[in-house]
Design an enzyme around this catalytic site. Sequence first.
Site, PDB file in Angstrom:
ATOM      1  N   SER A   1      -8.046  21.110  24.523  1.00  0.00           N
ATOM      2  CA  SER A   1      -9.445  20.710  24.645  1.00  0.00           C
ATOM      3  C   SER A   1     -10.298  21.470  23.620  1.00  0.00           C
ATOM      4  O   SER A   1     -10.009  21.409  22.431  1.00  0.00           O
ATOM      5  CB  SER A   1      -9.916  20.914  26.094  1.00  0.00           C
TER       6      SER A   1
ATOM      7  N   ASP B   1      -7.152  10.105  29.608  1.00  0.00           N
ATOM      8  CA  ASP B   1      -7.813  11.344  29.190  1.00  0.00           C
ATOM      9  C   ASP B   1      -9.301  11.138  28.917  1.00  0.00           C
ATOM     10  O   ASP B   1      -9.707  10.113  28.357  1.00  0.00           O
ATOM     11  CB  ASP B   1      -7.139  11.811  27.889  1.00  0.00           C
TER      12      ASP B   1
ATOM     13  N   HIS C   1      -6.291  14.581  31.342  1.00  0.00           N
ATOM     14  CA  HIS C   1      -6.612  15.673  30.420  1.00  0.00           C
ATOM     15  C   HIS C   1      -5.606  16.820  30.460  1.00  0.00           C
ATOM     16  O   HIS C   1      -5.687  17.724  29.647  1.00  0.00           O
ATOM     17  CB  HIS C   1      -8.007  16.197  30.769  1.00  0.00           C
TER      18      HIS C   1
END
Length: 302
Positions: free
Chosen positions: A110, A250, A277
């Site tokens: 991320s 995601d 995610h």
Amino acid sequence: MTVAPSSKGTVRFGDHETWYRVTGDLSSPRPALVVVHGGPGSTHDYLQNLSGLTAGGRAVVHYDQLGNGGSTHLPDRGPDFWTVDLFAAELDNLLDGLGIAGDYVLFGQSWGGMLATRHAASRPAGLRGLVIANSPASYPLWLQEAKILRDQLPPGVNDTLLRHEAAGTTDSDEYHSAMRVFYERHVCRLTPWPRDYLASFFEVYNDPTVYYAMNGPSEFHVNGTLRDWSVTEFCPDVAVPTLLISGRHDEATPATVQPYQDLIPGARWEIFEESSHLPHLEEPERFTEVMETFLDGLDAPH
């Protein structure tokens, strides 16, 4: 599979300390895998099962970025303190402090993927490979895609979110309940949420200083200092083998990942069909297989 650490400690970073844990042997001839967590303002906890990637003697390093987890907390520092440059310098300092700056691989998840891309673009001599997991290439693109995902939530959910965002009441229980609907679709689709993920989730809200300053009140309402930040300009300068990872569901949608594929020479992209995610938690067996294949390919003599 989470493996117990072989050591834990802190590295001095200016007047502060960066906490780390090492699984395996840092003196191994295989490059250490350094895990850069998301947020900004999260912790290493939700990525602990990457400690299982110690096959063949590879060391795995987790750390908590400044302001969170076991590292120095600075709740009185304002947004001007929490910068990309700060966290880039912290990563460099950690690599030097652990004595692995000459031989390592980065895994950034991320926000950590964006930070790792920025690091890789400087072409450090010891970097052997890069994994960018569930990471947008730009926050404007992330917000554009988040709006599409929000509009697809069940009737009334996004209206609730928008009402509280406009009123500045994003700390309300009603906002958090509506926020969870998004998270259960696009952040972690497992029920119940895994313990490691919950640990990081609660750490963010126990001290949200960094998260609120740089990101904002939620994953999809970014009004912090990163709202206009992008790493697309850095991508063409990445010169190591690069693996892209994302989930079919995601919040980092394909559109947010595409610039990495387009701009990083030779980047390979794996999409996890049953994940959002957190593929390392949602599809751990396939994740391990994909990662070990990539890492084993980096072990050729250099």
